[in-house]
Structure formats: C-alpha cells, structure tokens
Motif scaffolding. Structure first.
Motif, PDB file in Angstrom:
ATOM      1  N   ALA A 247       0.833  -1.205   0.000  1.00 16.37           N
ATOM      2  CA  ALA A 247       0.000   0.000   0.000  1.00 16.37           C
ATOM      3  C   ALA A 247       0.868   1.256   0.000  1.00 16.37           C
TER       4      ALA A 247
ATOM      5  N   ARG B 264       2.024   1.743  -3.438  1.00 14.16           N
ATOM      6  CA  ARG B 264       0.937   2.217  -4.303  1.00 14.16           C
ATOM      7  C   ARG B 264       0.694   3.713  -4.133  1.00 14.16           C
ATOM      8  N   HIS B 265       0.839   4.192  -2.907  1.00 16.10           N
ATOM      9  CA  HIS B 265       0.573   5.599  -2.615  1.00 16.10           C
ATOM     10  C   HIS B 265       1.785   6.502  -2.847  1.00 16.10           C
TER      11      HIS B 265
ATOM     12  N   VAL C 212      -4.231   2.573   8.375  1.00  9.43           N
ATOM     13  CA  VAL C 212      -4.540   3.123   7.058  1.00  9.43           C
ATOM     14  C   VAL C 212      -3.289   3.711   6.417  1.00  9.43           C
TER      15      VAL C 212
ATOM     16  N   GLY D  53      -2.197   6.475   3.187  1.00  2.00           N
ATOM     17  CA  GLY D  53      -2.697   7.510   2.301  1.00  2.00           C
ATOM     18  C   GLY D  53      -3.137   8.731   3.083  1.00  2.00           C
TER      19      GLY D  53
ATOM     20  N   ASP E 128      -7.832   9.809  -0.213  1.00  2.00           N
ATOM     21  CA  ASP E 128      -7.091   8.700  -0.809  1.00  2.00           C
ATOM     22  C   ASP E 128      -6.677   7.670   0.238  1.00  2.00           C
TER      23      ASP E 128
ATOM     24  N   GLU F  19      -6.500   4.308   2.381  1.00  2.00           N
ATOM     25  CA  GLU F  19      -6.710   2.892   2.090  1.00  2.00           C
ATOM     26  C   GLU F  19      -6.623   2.130   3.405  1.00  2.00           C
TER      27      GLU F  19
ATOM     28  N   GLY G 239     -13.041   2.517  -3.570  1.00  2.00           N
ATOM     29  CA  GLY G 239     -11.698   2.634  -3.004  1.00  2.00           C
ATOM     30  C   GLY G 239     -11.388   3.982  -2.377  1.00  2.00           C
ATOM     31  N   LYS G 240     -12.276   4.944  -2.457  1.00  2.00           N
ATOM     32  CA  LYS G 240     -12.046   6.279  -1.911  1.00  2.00           C
ATOM     33  C   LYS G 240     -13.087   6.579  -0.858  1.00  2.00           C
TER      34      LYS G 240
END
Length: 176
Positions: free
Chosen positions: A69, A72-73, A124, A126, A130, A132, A167-168
């Motif tokens: 994650a 990804r961010h 979490v 992000g 945004d 996640e 996803g948001k």
C-alpha cells in the motif's frame, strides 16, 4: 562392569522430537502465505525497520500489505525506505525516540519513519480522500486497551459509511 557414558534417548523422547519436527513442517505447509510473505519481505528490510519504529515485532503478512500500500501511494517509497534503513544502520539508536529526537520533522528520513509508524498504528495508508484501509482491528492503536476493550470489527474502517467512489472515502469536511 563397563559403564556406557553415551546418553540414551527414550522412545518417548524420540517420538516427541519427531512430532515437533513434523508439526513445524506441517505449519509451513498449512500457512504457506506466511512463509512466502516473510521471504518476500526479507529483501527490502521493511519488517526490520518497522519493528524498530514501532518497538515491537511485526508480522510478515500484514507487513507485506502495508509495504504494498505504501508503494501504491508513493512510487518512491522503496528508495525512501532504503535511505531510512541505511541511516538506522549507520547510527545505533537504542530506541525509536532517540532516532526521532536526533532529526527534525523536515528531515526526509524522519518523514518516512512517520509514514511507516502512522500506517502501523492507524491501520490506514494515504491521505485525505485517498485513504486505504489495511488493518482495522490489528491497528497498533488498539494495543494498549486490547485486554480490556473489544475492538468493534463490524465497521468497514474510518469513514466507511462515506464512500465517494470505489476505493475512496470522504474525509471530515468533505461531502459524500
């Protein structure tokens, strides 16, 4: 009469030892995801850095989820992690507090450390809309009260009721 000094292993002890070895082999076959995650995470030092930053052992499966994650961010996260890992190897900080006190908040490695600590504690990754969710009940923020309070696991995480798009999630002040 000759005395044999070689220790004898009883049949019971031999069977116990074989049972323990079999159980260990069976656990790896029953939980291959854990073994695979640990193997994959060994290359990037995320688990070692995380364990230092949160002052406790961390698991490879959840570690792999956080690492993925974070990448990804922030596509630059692997390089930032490598820089932080190098810094931690160069200095022998006794505790994460010593590391945090040695650098100011505008230091890039300090910011990377803050990102990793925040992920493990809040569950979490992000910012803003945004976010996640990686771990809800296993977020470290619940650890101090885990033995006296049950973490409510019926929710979908922070702001789960305010999904704006797949996803948001909406954050405080945003309309869903």
């Amino acid at each position: 009469m000759a005395h044999n000094s070689t220790p004898r292993i009883s049949r019971r002890r031999l069977l116990q030892g074989m049972g323990i070895l079999s159980l260990g082999a069976m656990c790896n076959s029953l939980f291959p995801a854990r073994a695979l995650a640990a193997e994959q995470m060994a290359d990037n030092a995320f688990l070692d850095v995380s364990a230092f930053l949160v002052s406790r052992p961390v698991g490879p499966i959840l570690g792999q989820r956080y690492f993925s994650a974070l990448v990804r961010h922030d596509a630059q996260f692997p390089q930032k992690l490598s820089s932080l890992h190098t810094l931690l190897q160069q200095h022998t900080f006794a505790h994460v507090d010593d590391f945090l006190a040695a650098f100011s908040a505008d230091n890039a490695d300090w910011q990377t450390a803050k990102t990793v600590i925040s992920a493990w504690y809040t569950g979490v990754v992000g910012t803003g809309s945004d976010l996640e969710l990686i771990a809800y009940a296993d977020a470290l923020m619940y650890l101090p009260t885990r033995d006296i309070l049950v973490v409510p696991t019926y929710g979908g995480g922070p702001f789960y009721w305010a999904v704006t798009q797949p996803g948001k999630v909406a954050t405080t002040g945003e309309s869903a």
